[in-house]
Write an enzyme that holds these catalytic residues in place. Structure first.
Site, mmCIF file in Angstrom:
data_model
loop_
_atom_site.group_PDB
_atom_site.id
_atom_site.type_symbol
_atom_site.label_atom_id
_atom_site.label_comp_id
_atom_site.label_asym_id
_atom_site.label_seq_id
_atom_site.Cartn_x
_atom_site.Cartn_y
_atom_site.Cartn_z
ATOM 1 N N TYR A 136 78.984 -8.199 -4.141
ATOM 2 C CA TYR A 136 78.840 -8.313 -5.606
ATOM 3 C C TYR A 136 79.711 -9.075 -6.165
ATOM 4 O O TYR A 136 80.978 -8.719 -6.223
ATOM 5 C CB TYR A 136 78.794 -6.969 -6.086
ATOM 6 C CG TYR A 136 78.361 -6.971 -7.486
ATOM 7 C CD1 TYR A 136 78.067 -8.073 -8.176
ATOM 8 C CD2 TYR A 136 78.858 -5.644 -8.150
ATOM 9 C CE1 TYR A 136 77.851 -7.661 -9.804
ATOM 10 C CE2 TYR A 136 78.779 -5.617 -9.760
ATOM 11 C CZ TYR A 136 78.289 -6.617 -10.473
ATOM 12 O OH TYR A 136 78.039 -6.616 -11.588
ATOM 13 N N LYS A 164 74.684 -9.846 -4.330
ATOM 14 C CA LYS A 164 74.291 -9.784 -5.907
ATOM 15 C C LYS A 164 75.360 -10.733 -6.615
ATOM 16 O O LYS A 164 76.343 -10.940 -6.586
ATOM 17 C CB LYS A 164 74.573 -8.400 -6.380
ATOM 18 C CG LYS A 164 74.383 -8.643 -8.192
ATOM 19 C CD LYS A 164 74.770 -7.265 -8.669
ATOM 20 C CE LYS A 164 74.596 -7.213 -10.158
ATOM 21 N NZ LYS A 164 74.785 -6.134 -10.851
#
Length: 295
Positions: A136, A164
Site C-alpha cells: 500500500y 494499492k
C-alpha cells in the site's frame, strides 16, 4: 487471464463507533449492506477504518468480526500495516486461520525508510505468513514513496500479490506492470483516477466513495472490467464530486459524516485526534451526495 480474487470495487470500510467504542451491530449491518450492493471486497481497519486509533486487540477483533459477518460471501482484506516491522508481523500472525483473504500493508510511515528498508520490511512480513500480501503506497500520508522498481523486486516474492497505489499518478501503472508482471494485481487507491487506472489495465479500486455509493461503484467497476468504459464513465462522472469532496478534510472524517447523513451509521464521530467534519465543510459534502443522486 482469470479474474484475480482481489478485483473490482473494494470498500475501504469505515469502523462505526458509538460513544467512542466500536459498534459491532452497525458493523454487521454495513457488511450486509455491501454484500447486497455487490461490493467485490472489504478492507477492514485500513486508514478509513481508523486503524491507527484502534488497539491491536481491537484491530484483530474488528477484522475477525468482519470475516464472521461476511460468512464467505465477500473476501475480507485485513489492514495489517505498521511503521514497525515487528508489529506488522505480530498483527499478521494474529490473523492466521482467521478467514481473511489477504492483508493490506501500508508503507512504513513517519520514520521514512529507504527503498532497501521498505523492501526488507515487506520481505520479512511476507516470509512470516502464507497470507497473500498487498502493498500500500500512499506517500501523502506516509512521507515515503515505494518506487515502482522496489515494487518489481517485491513482486518476485510469491505471496506478495499486488499493490494499492494511491498516488493518483497513472504513469506508474504500465511501469509497475512491466516490472512486476501482468499477473501482479494493481488496485487504485485514488477514487478520482480509479476508473482511468482500470482503463490502463488496473484490476480495481480500493474505494472510500464505496462507503456511500456501494452499488454505483460496483456497477462502474463491473462495466470497466467488461470493457464498457463509456457506460462506466457516466457513473464515474456522477460520483466525481464525491471522489474529491470526501477528502475536503482528512479521510475518514468526511466519509463518516456522509455515511451518517445517509443513515448507514448512527454517529459521525471518530476517535481523537480525528474530529467530526467541520460545519464549514458539511455543505460541500452534502452537495456532492446530491450530485451523486444519493439524497
Amino acid at each position: 487471464m482469470a479474474t484475480p480474487l482481489f478485483h473490482g470495487s473494494i470498500v475501504a470500510l469505515v469502523t462505526p463507533m458509538t460513544h467512542g467504542e466500536v459498534n459491532y451491530e452497525e458493523l454487521k449491518r454495513l457488511v450486509e449492506h455491501h454484500v447486497q450492493a455487490g461490493t467485490h471486497g472489504i478492507v477492514s481497519v485500513g486508514t478509513t477504518g481508523e486503524s491507527t486509533t484502534l488497539s491491536i486487540d481491537e484491530n484483530v477483533k474488528v477484522i475477525k468480526k468482519t470475516v464472521e459477518f461476511a460468512d464467505g460471501r465477500i473476501p475480507i482484506i485485513a489492514g495489517t500495516g505498521s511503521n514497525a516491522t515487528s508489529e506488522a508481523i505480530i498483527l499478521t500472525k494474529l490473523l492466521t486461520n482467521s478467514g481473511v483473504a489477504g492483508c493490506l500493508s501500508v508503507v512504513p510511515y513517519y520514520n521514512k525508510p529507504t527503498q532497501e528498508g521498505m523492501y526488507l520490511h515487506y520481505k520479512a512480513i511476507a516470509e512470516s505468513t502464507d497470507l497473500p500480501q498487498i502493498l500500500y503506497n500512499v506517500p501523502s500520508r506516509t512521507g515515503s514513496d515505494l518506487k515502482p522498481e522496489t515494487i518489481g523486486r517485491l513482486a518476485e516474492i510469491t505471496n506478495i500479490v499486488g499493490v494499492k497505489e494511491a498516488t493518483g499518478d497513472l504513469t506508474r501503472l504500465p511501469l509497475i506492470k512491466k516490472l512486476a508482471g501482468e499477473d501482479f494485481i494493481f488496485l487504485s487507491g485514488d477514487d478520482a483516477t480509479g476508473l482511468e487506472s482500470m482503463k490502463l489495465g488496473g484490476q480495481g479500486v480500493i474505494s472510500v466513495t464505496n462507503n456511500v455509493a456501494a452499488a454505483d461503484m460496483a456497477k462502474m467497476c463491473e462495466l470497466a472490467l467488461a470493457g464498457k468504459f463509456d457506460e462506466a464513465e457516466a457513473i464515474n462522472q456522477r460520483l466525481m464530486a464525491l471522489h474529491h469532496d470526501l477528502f475536503i478534510e482528512a479521510n475518514p472524517i468526511p466519509v463518516k459524516w456522509a455515511a451518517y447523513k445517509l443513515g448507514l451509521i448512527s454517529e459521525p464521530n471518530l476517535r481523537l485526534p480525528l474530529t467530526t467534519l467541520s460545519e464549514a465543510a458539511q455543505p460541500t459534502v452534502l452537495a456532492a451526495l446530491q450530485k451523486a443522486g444519493l439524497i
